[in-house]
Enzyme design. Structure first.
Site, PDB file in Angstrom:
ATOM      1  N   ASP A 133       0.824  -1.207   0.000  1.00 51.25           N
ATOM      2  CA  ASP A 133       0.000   0.000   0.000  1.00 51.25           C
ATOM      3  C   ASP A 133       0.859   1.258   0.000  1.00 51.25           C
ATOM      4  O   ASP A 133       0.547   2.240   0.672  1.00 51.25           O
ATOM      5  CB  ASP A 133      -0.934  -0.008   1.214  1.00 51.25           C
ATOM      6  CG  ASP A 133      -2.051   1.029   1.091  1.00 51.25           C
ATOM      7  OD1 ASP A 133      -2.360   1.437  -0.041  1.00 51.25           O
ATOM      8  OD2 ASP A 133      -2.610   1.420   2.124  1.00 51.25           O
TER       9      ASP A 133
ATOM     10  N   CYS B  17     -23.280  -0.860  -3.896  1.00 50.38           N
ATOM     11  CA  CYS B  17     -22.290   0.069  -3.351  1.00 50.38           C
ATOM     12  C   CYS B  17     -22.556   1.490  -3.831  1.00 50.38           C
ATOM     13  O   CYS B  17     -22.396   2.450  -3.070  1.00 50.38           O
ATOM     14  CB  CYS B  17     -20.876  -0.375  -3.735  1.00 50.38           C
ATOM     15  SG  CYS B  17     -20.549  -0.444  -5.512  1.00 50.38           S
TER      16      CYS B  17
ATOM     17  N   CYS C 259     -19.311  -7.511 -11.437  1.00 48.79           N
ATOM     18  CA  CYS C 259     -20.372  -7.123 -10.508  1.00 48.79           C
ATOM     19  C   CYS C 259     -21.751  -7.257 -11.145  1.00 48.79           C
ATOM     20  O   CYS C 259     -22.765  -7.058 -10.462  1.00 48.79           O
ATOM     21  CB  CYS C 259     -20.156  -5.681 -10.044  1.00 48.79           C
ATOM     22  SG  CYS C 259     -18.679  -5.470  -9.025  1.00 48.79           S
TER      23      CYS C 259
ATOM     24  N   CYS D  70     -23.452   4.473  -1.064  1.00 44.22           N
ATOM     25  CA  CYS D  70     -22.424   5.468  -0.760  1.00 44.22           C
ATOM     26  C   CYS D  70     -23.066   6.775  -0.312  1.00 44.22           C
ATOM     27  O   CYS D  70     -23.808   7.401  -1.073  1.00 44.22           O
ATOM     28  CB  CYS D  70     -21.547   5.718  -1.986  1.00 44.22           C
ATOM     29  SG  CYS D  70     -20.255   6.960  -1.692  1.00 44.22           S
TER      30      CYS D  70
ATOM     31  N   CYS E 295     -21.523  -4.652  -0.217  1.00 47.60           N
ATOM     32  CA  CYS E 295     -21.209  -5.638  -1.261  1.00 47.60           C
ATOM     33  C   CYS E 295     -21.661  -7.036  -0.847  1.00 47.60           C
ATOM     34  O   CYS E 295     -21.265  -7.534   0.220  1.00 47.60           O
ATOM     35  CB  CYS E 295     -19.705  -5.634  -1.528  1.00 47.60           C
ATOM     36  SG  CYS E 295     -19.199  -6.839  -2.782  1.00 47.60           S
TER      37      CYS E 295
END
Length: 305
Positions: free
Chosen positions: A80, A140, A134, A144, A194
């Site tokens: 990351d 999602c 998806c 949001c 999800c």
């Protein structure tokens, strides 16, 4: 985010990072949690519940790099961080597909995992990209709270609550603050919405579970920590990234969205902190006064979803 545009050539070409790079290895490491903070006390996103993942995964990359060195490879590893497009590599390596939310999604375990990337000069046989999409699912996108998901696998950082509560260092815009609700660090809305994330991950590393002290401490006590107390509590936590000032800033927003007049003494004390914290504390008191004068209470888009 602006910093992602820096050194673009290095990001898209691994050989610019590791001369002679011939392969990219991507690895996943699950996180999950059965422990969380009480509702309204300031939520922390799942990946940050326990130990800082960077050091844990870097140790595992070091072990793999040492093994590959036996075969003559030279390696560079990243967790990351660094100039690597980890999600692009993860998708190409077959870890999963890029979901509508921008996260890499797997059929088993969904998107609840960290990604570690190892560049090597060894030429390895590539895996096929993962199959899956998806489909027509838009959960999602619909969940949001800030409308940040752009549906094409991209997220608008100017709307993303994780960006504002973690990455952003200055004042959070006033139109964003109500949307944060009671989120203290990050946002899991797209993760929890999800359907691939519905099943628990029983084999997840317990070092990523929230310790009892963090799970049980009240928001008031958390915001009353001095510098030494903050360092002691978050020394090995991802939350150290936002520093104490960031925690206080975010905590003021949580109180502004869900606090009561009983929080005024704390907020007045916080006005004596930095100008950044003072601005958010004053905003919080105004919000509480307005809400209680109107006879209202937290609700709607301001609460966590």
């Amino acid at each position: 985010m602006e910093w992602m545009a820096r050194s673009l050539e290095r990001r898209v070409n691994p050989a610019e990072v590791l001369p002679g790079c011939r392969s990219v290895i991507c690895l996943s490491y699950d996180y999950d949690s059965s422990v969380s903070r009480p509702s309204g006390s300031g939520s922390i996103c799942l990946y940050a519940h326990g130990r800082d993942y960077h050091g844990i995964l870097e140790e595992k990359l070091a072990d793999l790099s040492e093994l590959l060195s036996i075969y003559g490879g030279e390696q560079k590893g990243y967790v990351d961080a660094g100039p690597v497009m980890e999600r692009d590599h993860a998708e190409a390596c077959g870890l999963g597909w890029r979901g509508r939310s921008g996260l890499i999604v797997r059929r088993r375990g969904g998107s609840r995992f960290f990604i570690a990337t190892l560049l090597t000069t060894l030429e390895l046989e590539p895996d096929a990209p993962a199959s899956g999409t998806c489909g027509s699912c838009r959960r999602c996108v619909e969940a949001c709270p800030a409308g940040a998901i752009m549906e094409n696998g991209l997220v608008d950082a100017n709307r993303c609550l994780s960006y504002w509560t973690i990455e952003h260092r200055g004042a959070i815009p006033e139109d964003i603050r109500p949307l944060i609700g009671t989120r203290l660090y990050g946002c899991d809305t797209c993760v929890t919405a999800c359907p691939w994330n519905k099943k628990p991950l029983p084999d997840a590393d317990e070092r990523f579970r929230m310790p009892f002290r963090l799970a049980s401490i009240s928001l008031r006590d958390l915001l009353s920590l001095d510098d030494a107390g903050f360092t002691a509590m978050f020394r090995n936590s991802p939350l150290k990234r936002i520093r104490r000032e960031g925690l206080l800033r975010n905590g003021c927003i949580v109180l502004g969205n869900a606090g009561t007049p009983d929080d005024f003494d704390l907020l007045k004390r916080l006005c004596g902190e930095s100008p950044l914290v003072a601005e958010h504390a004053e905003w919080a008191m105004e919000r509480i006064l307005h809400r209680h004068a109107a006879g209202g209470c937290p609700g709607g888009a301001e609460d966590e979803k």
